[in-house]
Design a protein around this motif. Structure first.
Motif, PDB file in Angstrom:
ATOM      1  N   THR A  39       7.266  -7.638 -14.495  1.00 17.48           N
ATOM      2  CA  THR A  39       6.004  -8.302 -14.825  1.00 17.48           C
ATOM      3  C   THR A  39       6.101  -9.024 -16.166  1.00 17.48           C
ATOM      4  O   THR A  39       5.559 -10.120 -16.345  1.00 17.48           O
ATOM      5  CB  THR A  39       4.866  -7.261 -14.864  1.00 17.48           C
ATOM      6  OG1 THR A  39       4.784  -6.616 -13.583  1.00 17.48           O
ATOM      7  CG2 THR A  39       3.537  -7.928 -15.180  1.00 17.48           C
ATOM      8  N   GLN A  40       6.823  -8.420 -17.115  1.00 20.89           N
ATOM      9  CA  GLN A  40       6.998  -9.036 -18.424  1.00 20.89           C
ATOM     10  C   GLN A  40       8.200  -9.976 -18.474  1.00 20.89           C
ATOM     11  O   GLN A  40       8.546 -10.469 -19.540  1.00 20.89           O
ATOM     12  CB  GLN A  40       7.160  -7.939 -19.484  1.00 20.89           C
ATOM     13  CG  GLN A  40       5.958  -7.011 -19.579  1.00 20.89           C
ATOM     14  CD  GLN A  40       6.208  -5.869 -20.564  1.00 20.89           C
ATOM     15  OE1 GLN A  40       7.076  -5.956 -21.409  1.00 20.89           O
ATOM     16  NE2 GLN A  40       5.411  -4.811 -20.450  1.00 20.89           N
ATOM     17  N   ARG A  41       8.812 -10.214 -17.298  1.00 24.28           N
ATOM     18  CA  ARG A  41       9.970 -11.102 -17.167  1.00 24.28           C
ATOM     19  C   ARG A  41      11.146 -10.654 -18.039  1.00 24.28           C
ATOM     20  O   ARG A  41      11.828 -11.458 -18.664  1.00 24.28           O
ATOM     21  CB  ARG A  41       9.570 -12.542 -17.507  1.00 24.28           C
ATOM     22  CG  ARG A  41       8.521 -13.115 -16.561  1.00 24.28           C
ATOM     23  CD  ARG A  41       8.196 -14.553 -16.913  1.00 24.28           C
ATOM     24  NE  ARG A  41       7.189 -15.090 -15.997  1.00 24.28           N
ATOM     25  CZ  ARG A  41       6.709 -16.330 -16.076  1.00 24.28           C
ATOM     26  NH1 ARG A  41       7.156 -17.154 -17.020  1.00 24.28           N
ATOM     27  NH2 ARG A  41       5.799 -16.740 -15.210  1.00 24.28           N
ATOM     28  N   ILE A  42      11.370  -9.351 -18.051  1.00 20.53           N
ATOM     29  CA  ILE A  42      12.510  -8.783 -18.770  1.00 20.53           C
ATOM     30  C   ILE A  42      13.535  -8.336 -17.734  1.00 20.53           C
ATOM     31  O   ILE A  42      13.226  -7.521 -16.853  1.00 20.53           O
ATOM     32  CB  ILE A  42      12.087  -7.585 -19.638  1.00 20.53           C
ATOM     33  CG1 ILE A  42      11.070  -8.040 -20.694  1.00 20.53           C
ATOM     34  CG2 ILE A  42      13.298  -6.951 -20.312  1.00 20.53           C
ATOM     35  CD1 ILE A  42      10.549  -6.902 -21.551  1.00 20.53           C
ATOM     36  N   THR A  43      14.733  -8.868 -17.815  1.00 22.34           N
ATOM     37  CA  THR A  43      15.769  -8.529 -16.838  1.00 22.34           C
ATOM     38  C   THR A  43      16.290  -7.118 -17.096  1.00 22.34           C
ATOM     39  O   THR A  43      16.289  -6.626 -18.231  1.00 22.34           O
ATOM     40  CB  THR A  43      16.931  -9.515 -16.925  1.00 22.34           C
ATOM     41  OG1 THR A  43      17.466  -9.492 -18.263  1.00 22.34           O
ATOM     42  CG2 THR A  43      16.488 -10.920 -16.593  1.00 22.34           C
ATOM     43  N   THR A  44      16.757  -6.486 -16.053  1.00 21.34           N
ATOM     44  CA  THR A  44      17.324  -5.145 -16.155  1.00 21.34           C
ATOM     45  C   THR A  44      18.774  -5.185 -15.698  1.00 21.34           C
ATOM     46  O   THR A  44      19.223  -6.133 -15.066  1.00 21.34           O
ATOM     47  CB  THR A  44      16.528  -4.155 -15.292  1.00 21.34           C
ATOM     48  OG1 THR A  44      16.537  -4.604 -13.927  1.00 21.34           O
ATOM     49  CG2 THR A  44      15.104  -4.036 -15.776  1.00 21.34           C
ATOM     50  N   GLY A  45      19.490  -4.112 -16.027  1.00 27.18           N
ATOM     51  CA  GLY A  45      20.890  -4.032 -15.648  1.00 27.18           C
ATOM     52  C   GLY A  45      21.795  -4.071 -16.868  1.00 27.18           C
ATOM     53  O   GLY A  45      21.355  -4.310 -17.999  1.00 27.18           O
ATOM     54  N   PHE A  46      23.080  -3.856 -16.633  1.00 26.29           N
ATOM     55  CA  PHE A  46      24.054  -3.771 -17.712  1.00 26.29           C
ATOM     56  C   PHE A  46      24.977  -4.989 -17.757  1.00 26.29           C
ATOM     57  O   PHE A  46      26.029  -4.930 -18.399  1.00 26.29           O
ATOM     58  CB  PHE A  46      24.887  -2.500 -17.548  1.00 26.29           C
ATOM     59  CG  PHE A  46      24.087  -1.234 -17.701  1.00 26.29           C
ATOM     60  CD1 PHE A  46      23.885  -0.676 -18.950  1.00 26.29           C
ATOM     61  CD2 PHE A  46      23.515  -0.615 -16.590  1.00 26.29           C
ATOM     62  CE1 PHE A  46      23.144   0.484 -19.101  1.00 26.29           C
ATOM     63  CE2 PHE A  46      22.780   0.549 -16.726  1.00 26.29           C
ATOM     64  CZ  PHE A  46      22.585   1.099 -17.987  1.00 26.29           C
ATOM     65  N   ALA A  47      24.580  -6.074 -17.109  1.00 22.50           N
ATOM     66  CA  ALA A  47      25.407  -7.284 -17.137  1.00 22.50           C
ATOM     67  C   ALA A  47      25.519  -7.864 -18.541  1.00 22.50           C
ATOM     68  O   ALA A  47      26.503  -8.542 -18.860  1.00 22.50           O
ATOM     69  CB  ALA A  47      24.837  -8.325 -16.179  1.00 22.50           C
ATOM     70  N   PHE A  48      24.544  -7.587 -19.408  1.00 22.09           N
ATOM     71  CA  PHE A  48      24.566  -8.143 -20.762  1.00 22.09           C
ATOM     72  C   PHE A  48      25.737  -7.618 -21.583  1.00 22.09           C
ATOM     73  O   PHE A  48      26.120  -8.209 -22.593  1.00 22.09           O
ATOM     74  CB  PHE A  48      23.260  -7.805 -21.485  1.00 22.09           C
ATOM     75  CG  PHE A  48      23.119  -6.355 -21.844  1.00 22.09           C
ATOM     76  CD1 PHE A  48      23.472  -5.905 -23.097  1.00 22.09           C
ATOM     77  CD2 PHE A  48      22.626  -5.444 -20.919  1.00 22.09           C
ATOM     78  CE1 PHE A  48      23.347  -4.572 -23.438  1.00 22.09           C
ATOM     79  CE2 PHE A  48      22.500  -4.111 -21.242  1.00 22.09           C
ATOM     80  CZ  PHE A  48      22.857  -3.666 -22.506  1.00 22.09           C
ATOM     81  N   THR A 344      19.108  -8.312 -27.623  1.00 18.03           N
ATOM     82  CA  THR A 344      19.046  -8.555 -26.174  1.00 18.03           C
ATOM     83  C   THR A 344      17.714  -8.164 -25.552  1.00 18.03           C
ATOM     84  O   THR A 344      17.380  -8.647 -24.471  1.00 18.03           O
ATOM     85  CB  THR A 344      20.165  -7.779 -25.458  1.00 18.03           C
ATOM     86  OG1 THR A 344      19.955  -6.369 -25.630  1.00 18.03           O
ATOM     87  CG2 THR A 344      21.524  -8.151 -26.022  1.00 18.03           C
ATOM     88  N   GLY A 345      16.972  -7.283 -26.188  1.00 20.79           N
ATOM     89  CA  GLY A 345      15.746  -6.791 -25.591  1.00 20.79           C
ATOM     90  C   GLY A 345      15.976  -5.760 -24.502  1.00 20.79           C
ATOM     91  O   GLY A 345      15.019  -5.312 -23.865  1.00 20.79           O
ATOM     92  N   GLN A 346      17.237  -5.348 -24.292  1.00 23.61           N
ATOM     93  CA  GLN A 346      17.555  -4.362 -23.241  1.00 23.61           C
ATOM     94  C   GLN A 346      17.413  -2.953 -23.812  1.00 23.61           C
ATOM     95  O   GLN A 346      18.377  -2.202 -23.911  1.00 23.61           O
ATOM     96  CB  GLN A 346      18.973  -4.589 -22.726  1.00 23.61           C
ATOM     97  CG  GLN A 346      19.275  -6.004 -22.292  1.00 23.61           C
ATOM     98  CD  GLN A 346      18.569  -6.353 -20.995  1.00 23.61           C
ATOM     99  OE1 GLN A 346      18.169  -7.488 -20.776  1.00 23.61           O
ATOM    100  NE2 GLN A 346      18.401  -5.393 -20.116  1.00 23.61           N
ATOM    101  N   ALA A 347      16.195  -2.600 -24.172  1.00 24.78           N
ATOM    102  CA  ALA A 347      15.957  -1.309 -24.819  1.00 24.78           C
ATOM    103  C   ALA A 347      16.251  -0.138 -23.889  1.00 24.78           C
ATOM    104  O   ALA A 347      16.861   0.856 -24.298  1.00 24.78           O
ATOM    105  CB  ALA A 347      14.513  -1.242 -25.310  1.00 24.78           C
ATOM    106  N   LEU A 348      15.829  -0.251 -22.633  1.00 26.29           N
ATOM    107  CA  LEU A 348      16.009   0.845 -21.681  1.00 26.29           C
ATOM    108  C   LEU A 348      17.489   1.136 -21.476  1.00 26.29           C
ATOM    109  O   LEU A 348      17.911   2.301 -21.488  1.00 26.29           O
ATOM    110  CB  LEU A 348      15.339   0.489 -20.352  1.00 26.29           C
ATOM    111  CG  LEU A 348      15.350   1.589 -19.286  1.00 26.29           C
ATOM    112  CD1 LEU A 348      14.562   2.796 -19.770  1.00 26.29           C
ATOM    113  CD2 LEU A 348      14.776   1.063 -17.982  1.00 26.29           C
TER     114      LEU A 348
END
Length: 381
Positions: A39-48, A344-348
């Motif tokens: 919903t917040q347009r934040i991608t998930t996954g470990f590709a970063f 990156t914003g990938q906090a999770l």
């Protein structure tokens, strides 16, 4: 039999139901998080992790540049964490055993000094101790006014600089020889112990173990050309060149977590020594045992079974306390993961990496200490 079977069946049903509910809750939580992130347009996954990190790391044990990937940056942080953890465990153990022996000393002054050490360091939060050492080191003189340590090194606000042996392939071969000697010595000691427990026969292995631990590395060192050149630090310009420098951030973190843990280890050692019945000490002295033999064959074997289990908990706590490095800027796993999250914003994902890594470190430490505990345990007939 019917009653036992019904109880067993109910127990299995309860466990299966609990497992299903737990899996369902985790699934609901995961989907809820993923939906909110989408919903917040934040991608998930470990590709970063394959992307370039674009940030520098001040202290590394392996080659690293800002062009390297986030995965390599995380690896650098992990190695730094393991490095400070290993150094902290060694320092805390040595200090803890020394202070613990002081706690049971008959010397009044030594006993009171050890007691003050324990009470002071154990009751001050570890994060305050790390900050205290960081501030203290930062207020030391600059390299031009360095505190000289009897010709062995220099203490400045940029860390501790001291002379080291120059890099040479011979030292690597000597190190391998030492590691081989340690492994063979431990195997020989275990063989002698099993033979003594099963048949009562004593296998004289002390001289052979000393030969493996000392003679084998010396022989390899000599065959490698006996390297002995020393790289001494020299003041050039505004800083030292040569030698080896321990950074202020690493020093503050190491001293903070190691001194804090050593206070608890000292109490563990004191409790282990005092758990040995006095009657056995009197019996050993009546048999004309020397003080060294009393310690080696009476006190240590019985004290270790009390010392090792809580010692494992202190090692795990020390490993987790290394994450305090964030407050002093030492680039270990938590510090680098925070930088990764900000960029990156990938906090999770970053938090998940930290949780898994610290879990593996804690489990591995506990497993190794359990193996050591079985080794030192007294076998009852």
């Amino acid at each position: 039999m019917t009653l036992i079977g019904s109880k067993t069946t109910r127990a299995w049903c309860y466990q299966i139901l609990l497992a299903v509910l737990l899996v369902g809750f985790c699934g609901w939580l995961y989907h809820n998080v993923v939906d909110n992130l989408q919903t917040q347009r934040i991608t998930t996954g470990f590709a970063f992790l394959k992307q370039s990190a674009h940030f520098a790391i001040g202290e590394t044990l392996i080659d690293y540049t800002p062009r390297d990937s986030y995965a390599r940056a995380v690896l650098v942080g992990l190695l730094n964490t393991l490095y400070v953890m290993a150094c902290g465990i060694v320092l805390a153990t040595v200090l803890g055993f020394i202070v613990g022996l002081g706690r049971v000393s008959k010397n009044w002054l030594l006993k009171k000094l050890a007691e003050g050490y324990v009470e002071l360091l154990r009751n001050v939060p570890v994060i305050l101790q790390v900050i205290f050492w960081a501030v203290t080191i930062r207020n030391l003189p600059s390299p031009r006014g360095a505190i000289e340590l009897a010709g062995a090194g220099y203490l400045t606000n940029r860390g501790l600089t001291f002379a080291v042996l120059q890099a040479d392939p011979g030292w690597l071969w000597t190190l391998w020889a030492l590691a081989t000697g340690v492994v063979l010595s431990l195997a020989l000691a275990m063989l002698a112990r099993r033979l003594r427990e099963r048949s009562g026969r004593l296998l004289p292995v002390a001289r052979l173990r000393m030969l493996l631990l000392v003679g084998l590395p010396l022989l390899v060192w000599w065959l490698s050309g006996a390297p002995h050149a020393i790289d001494r630090p020299e003041l050039r310009g505004f800083n030292f060149r040569g030698g080896f420098t321990i950074s202020p951030e690493f020093t503050a973190l190491l001293l903070g977590i190691a001194l804090y843990s050593s206070a608890f280890i000292a109490e563990i050692v004191r409790a282990g020594i005092q758990s040995v019945p006095k009657g056995q000490l009197e019996a050993a002295r009546s048999l004309s045992f020397s003080p060294w033999h009393v310690i080696r064959h009476v006190i240590i074997p019985q004290a270790m079974r009390v010392i090792v289990p809580p010692l494992a908990s202190q090692y795990v706590s020390l490993a987790k306390n290394s994450s305090i490095a964030v407050v002093v800027g030492y680039p270990e796993l938590a510090n680098i993961s925070n930088t990764l999250m900000n960029q990156t914003g990938q906090a999770l994902e970053a938090i998940a990496i930290m949780m898994v890594v610290y879990l593996i470190i804690s489990i591995t430490t506990s497993l190794l200490m359990n193996i050591f505990n079985r080794y030192v345990a007294i076998k009852e007939r």
